[in-house]
Scaffold this motif. Sequence first.
Motif, short mmCIF file in Angstrom:
data_model
loop_
_atom_site.label_atom_id
_atom_site.label_comp_id
_atom_site.label_asym_id
_atom_site.label_seq_id
_atom_site.Cartn_x
_atom_site.Cartn_y
_atom_site.Cartn_z
N GLN A 145 0.76 -0.89 0.25
CA GLN A 145 0.01 -0.19 -0.22
C GLN A 145 0.90 1.47 -0.28
O GLN A 145 0.71 2.51 -0.56
N HIS A 190 3.34 2.10 -1.75
CA HIS A 190 4.38 2.56 -2.97
C HIS A 190 2.95 3.23 -3.07
O HIS A 190 3.39 3.73 -3.96
N VAL A 191 2.08 2.79 -3.53
CA VAL A 191 0.76 2.94 -4.34
C VAL A 191 0.83 4.20 -4.07
O VAL A 191 0.69 5.55 -4.57
N VAL A 192 0.36 4.30 -2.40
CA VAL A 192 0.35 6.13 -1.81
C VAL A 192 1.28 6.70 -2.72
O VAL A 192 0.92 7.50 -2.89
N PHE A 193 2.83 6.34 -2.15
CA PHE A 193 3.72 7.47 -2.25
C PHE A 193 4.11 7.40 -3.23
O PHE A 193 5.13 7.96 -3.74
N GLY A 194 4.46 5.71 -3.86
CA GLY A 194 4.41 5.81 -5.48
C GLY A 194 6.04 4.60 -5.29
O GLY A 194 6.42 4.61 -4.72
N GLY A 195 6.07 4.08 -6.85
CA GLY A 195 6.54 2.77 -6.10
C GLY A 195 8.00 2.97 -6.26
O GLY A 195 9.08 1.66 -7.07
N VAL A 220 -0.47 4.05 -10.58
CA VAL A 220 -0.38 5.55 -9.95
C VAL A 220 0.38 6.23 -10.32
O VAL A 220 1.41 7.03 -10.74
N ASP A 255 3.70 5.02 -11.77
CA ASP A 255 5.04 5.53 -11.64
C ASP A 255 5.51 5.07 -12.82
O ASP A 255 5.69 5.17 -13.88
N GLY A 263 -0.08 12.75 1.60
CA GLY A 263 -0.21 12.61 1.08
C GLY A 263 1.04 12.24 0.53
O GLY A 263 2.30 13.18 0.68
N GLY A 323 3.19 8.74 -7.19
CA GLY A 323 1.72 7.86 -5.82
C GLY A 323 0.75 8.13 -6.31
O GLY A 323 0.11 8.78 -7.49
N CYS A 324 -0.57 7.68 -4.99
CA CYS A 324 -1.93 7.89 -5.69
C CYS A 324 -2.53 8.32 -4.67
O CYS A 324 -2.54 7.85 -3.84
N ARG A 363 -5.77 7.05 -3.02
CA ARG A 363 -5.96 5.60 -2.41
C ARG A 363 -5.09 5.91 -0.88
O ARG A 363 -5.78 5.23 -0.13
N GLY A 364 -3.91 7.65 -1.17
CA GLY A 364 -3.72 7.90 0.48
C GLY A 364 -5.17 8.65 1.26
O GLY A 364 -4.65 7.81 2.66
N ALA A 424 -6.86 5.47 2.78
CA ALA A 424 -5.75 4.04 3.09
C ALA A 424 -5.83 4.45 5.12
O ALA A 424 -5.56 4.51 6.38
#
Lengths: 439, 317
Positions: free
Chosen positions: A67, A69-74, A105, A107, B117, B123-124, B127-128, B131
């Motif tokens: 999760q 990496h989805v929120v902050f970028g992977g 996302v 990336d 965020g 990133g997304c 989704r943040g 979460a």
Amino acid sequence: MPHYLEGSRNSCALHGALQLFEAIEGVVPVIHSTAGCGVQYYLGGTRMSGGNDPFGSPPVSSSNIGQKHVVFGGGSRLREQLKNTVKVVQGDLYAIVTGCSTEMVGDDIPAMAREGRDQDWPVIYANTPGFSGDVHHGYHLAVKALIEQLPDIWKKPEEFPSGLVNIWGIIPNQDPFWRGNLQELGRLLEGIGLVPNLLLGSEQSVASWQQIPGAVLNLVLSPWGELPARLLEERYATSSIILDGLPIGTATSTLLRRLTEQLKLDTIRTEAFIAREDSRLNFQFARLADSYYRAGFQREFTLVGESAQVVGIAEFLGTSFGLLPRTLILTDNPPDSVRQRLVTRLAAIVSGYDSEVIFSEDRSEISDIIRSSEAQLILGSSLEREVSVELGIPFLALSFPLADRIVLERSYAGYRGATTLLEDIGTALLAFSREYHLC
Amino acid sequence: MSGNRLFVFQKIIESVVHISNSYRQDMSEKIGKHLAIYGKGGIGKSTTTSNISAALADSGYRVIQIGCDPKSDSTTILRGGNDLPTVLDTLREQSKLRIEDISAIGFGGVLCIEAGGPVPGVGCAGRGINAAVELLQELKVFDEFKPDFVLYDVLGDVVCGGFAVPIRDGLADRAFVVTSSDFMAIFAANNLFKAVNKYAPSGGARLGGVIANSILAAYAPSLIDDFAEKTGTSVIGYVPRSLVVAQSELYGKTVIEAAPQSEQAQVYRNLAQYIDENDDSVIPKPLNSPELKKWAREWGDRIFEVETGVVHEMASI
């Protein structure tokens, strides 16, 4: 109109790209996606293609993002994964392939590949989210990545073998007989004095892909090979011969003559080669005649498979073996641009006899079509076994998914592939006939 | 065999009943009134929300304000401009979180939380938000703090599913939209109406009303009133453009704290009182694209006339 799709045989783009990269020796794929994409590739792809898969599961490197990496970028996770992969897996080329979540996302994959290259690691990338298309699209994306990015990593070789021919359109695993088919095609090209560039399978490495620009011709064996041929024509002005399917039996002679004419090869050598192969095949037809008539081989059949297989097998069986192609079901969703051409060609294989040509990847629909076709032989994937048992008619599994056969080097292409196909269909028919009439 | 199947079937039914009961229990146990405040970026959502929070707290209520914006500056003026670690930043650093790690007590005892965020372009954020809200539920923030009001201050436009989280799944009871008389602000409000319209029938938040902000031009209230009428909603307050707001913000304070006796403070108190005393809500009827454009063009013509009129009036004074 929306409808349920049961038992689709077309996996996602990521899997198509993985299949291609894994079929090249020395290429190390690195998946940038959530955990599970690599396992699905094994469960739904390699394991279902003739039992010809790595032990346990494919050892694929994956960033397995979570999760955060989805929120902050992977990006940073991929950077780390690439670094670790280079450390522990020796390879000639590292190929990043991406899954749905990392593409949603956004990336920056090209930047990560560039970073790797800045450190002198040979890295390419292909954006392959499953939502972008199916396994065939993935084949396109991976081939495109190799054609476009390899020249940035290595200089073009200075010398190329003369008479080099690139072979396109055979998708590893999606054609369970891909290894054997490529080998047979290689043998044929060598037989008339050409140098085959098989690109995939054993002893095919990144070096084969570096040879691509030096080819005199691109030989396309399915609608899925047209894109690479077009890309290479634009880049290197290489000409192409485009076939809709695999050459099997007599169709092989036609191809060899066409190659000889187009590339101005030694006609005498070609004709001698064709004569030798034709005579061997004719000899086999003669030996098969007794069983053919005794067990009633001549019958209507249904064939289910990718367009390259359907075109090759249906035409060989229809024109050389006297079988009647009742219903031909193409499961690979070929592009709209070639559909009409395929229908016109396949509907009239046997003169005076109309074959039904259907595009479908839905197991339930395919089973219904087979039920209503009244054909007396089913050639399809393992998914069609059930309906063959239900109908009590002979069956041979030869297309993807192939879960109940082992295929290592078997081929259903060229002259030798024609022989193998006769053996297998004959065996299926005889076994069935013995079961019902002799026991 | 069939007995066995029946047993399995019964078990499934039991667990479904159990799940739906516990869901119902959760719903009935929702602590406090949950309100989500939306609006175009830069329109004054955070200022309005913070002042409403401050006014509610000043009246003796327990209030939580949750900033749902990667900019994470929703609660700044409740906390004297001090930094507050965001939920997502903290989550990135450590796996076990406590409420204290991600919250601060601001003016009047308002519990301030910033979802936070990613940095722009990576990133997304959607989704943040998802979460962060999930985490707050896991931490049982509402059970611990027992708020009377929870205010979610959500980023500009409802650009994707993530930003609709506060109005989905029955998280917030009511959504409010802050808008000025600028067309883009109205456009964003209309987009929120579309989201509310989509989610409300399946248990999502309904619309509590429109807050007209930055009222300066003479035509502004009528324009926003007209938009509200066309979309089946109503304006619950008009907040005039005011120097007091700007000045208070520079001190890192709400108007309620910095200028409690000002007229502007009274405007916010009235809004807070309305929200406290009224539970009215509607499902808005958003305008479709051609309707919105036509409506805007008509107002363009009218403003031109009104503006001309104003100039004449001024000249006569």
